[in-house]
Design a protein around this motif. Structure first.
Motif, short mmCIF file in Angstrom:
data_model
loop_
_atom_site.label_atom_id
_atom_site.label_comp_id
_atom_site.label_asym_id
_atom_site.label_seq_id
_atom_site.Cartn_x
_atom_site.Cartn_y
_atom_site.Cartn_z
N GLU A 5 22.44 -34.76 12.69
CA GLU A 5 21.57 -35.56 13.53
C GLU A 5 20.13 -35.44 13.04
O GLU A 5 19.81 -34.53 12.27
CB GLU A 5 21.67 -35.15 15.00
CG GLU A 5 21.29 -33.71 15.27
CD GLU A 5 21.47 -33.30 16.73
OE1 GLU A 5 21.86 -34.15 17.55
OE2 GLU A 5 21.20 -32.14 17.04
N MET A 7 16.30 -34.76 14.21
CA MET A 7 15.53 -34.20 15.31
C MET A 7 14.08 -34.07 14.90
O MET A 7 13.77 -33.95 13.71
CB MET A 7 16.11 -32.86 15.77
CG MET A 7 16.02 -31.73 14.78
SD MET A 7 16.87 -30.21 15.30
CE MET A 7 15.89 -29.68 16.66
N ARG A 9 10.74 -31.84 15.07
CA ARG A 9 10.35 -30.45 15.29
C ARG A 9 8.83 -30.38 15.35
O ARG A 9 8.14 -31.07 14.60
CB ARG A 9 10.84 -29.57 14.14
CG ARG A 9 12.36 -29.47 14.04
CD ARG A 9 12.79 -28.72 12.79
NE ARG A 9 12.24 -27.38 12.75
CZ ARG A 9 12.97 -26.27 12.89
NH1 ARG A 9 14.27 -26.34 13.07
NH2 ARG A 9 12.41 -25.10 12.84
N ARG A 91 10.17 -35.05 11.25
CA ARG A 91 11.58 -35.40 11.48
C ARG A 91 12.44 -34.64 10.47
O ARG A 91 12.12 -34.60 9.28
CB ARG A 91 11.78 -36.91 11.30
CG ARG A 91 11.10 -37.72 12.38
CD ARG A 91 11.19 -39.23 12.12
NE ARG A 91 12.56 -39.67 11.96
CZ ARG A 91 13.03 -40.30 10.88
NH1 ARG A 91 12.26 -40.58 9.86
NH2 ARG A 91 14.29 -40.66 10.82
#
Length: 163
Positions: A5, A7, A9, A91
């Motif tokens: 996936e 995500m 941060r 990302r």
């Protein structure tokens, strides 16, 4: 491979030992995490999360430049063998793996292939020393002292995307 996936941060300060090692010497770098933990403890600091390896430069046939460290709550100044840095915000393509550390090479390959099929580009440049990554992490969620069965260890890969 477990489901990959994307995500986002936040920026994360850290302290680590930096080492240049051959691929077959990588396992020994984990033992140096104790040095970092000891350095933190001597300064009254605690890790702000689990330990990780940050792969700065990768040339699988020759050598890897790796930081082995811990996130910290606020920026710290390194000293001696300890370097201070920041895991950049951005990302990341991620996957969480439960299994023996020897399986991580295949999990890494599968994550790289998955990203290619998604048309994703890495925060990575080719250099004379190898691939220089903006941020390529392996985070280790299992404490070997608490779970000796390596087939149950949980590791998250998080590789920063370009842009």
């Amino acid at each position: 491979m477990a489901a990959a996936e994307i995500m986002t941060r936040a920026e994360q300060p850290y302290v680590a030992v930096r080492a240049t090692v051959a691929m077959d010497e990588l396992g020994g770098l984990g033992a140096r995490l104790g040095e970092v933990a000891g350095w933190l403890g001597a300064r009254g600091l605690a890790p702000a999360g689990p330990p990780f390896f940050r792969y700065n430069v990768i040339d699988m046939m020759r050598e890897l430049e790796v930081d082995a460290g811990f996130p910290v709550a606020t920026a710290a100044e390194g000293g001696g063998e300890i370097v201070a840095g920041v895991l950049p915000a951005g990302r990341y393509a991620t996957v969480t793996h439960t299994g023996h550390p020897s399986e991580l090479l295949n999990v890494t390959r599968e994550l790289l292939e998955w990203a290619a099929t998604q048309g994703l580009k890495w925060d990575m440049t080719q250099t004379g020393r190898g691939e220089r990554w903006g941020c390529r992490l392996e985070t280790y969620f299992t404490n070997p002292a608490e779970e000796p069965d390596m087939s149950k260890w949980v590791t998250q890969l998080a590789f920063r995307l370009a842009g």
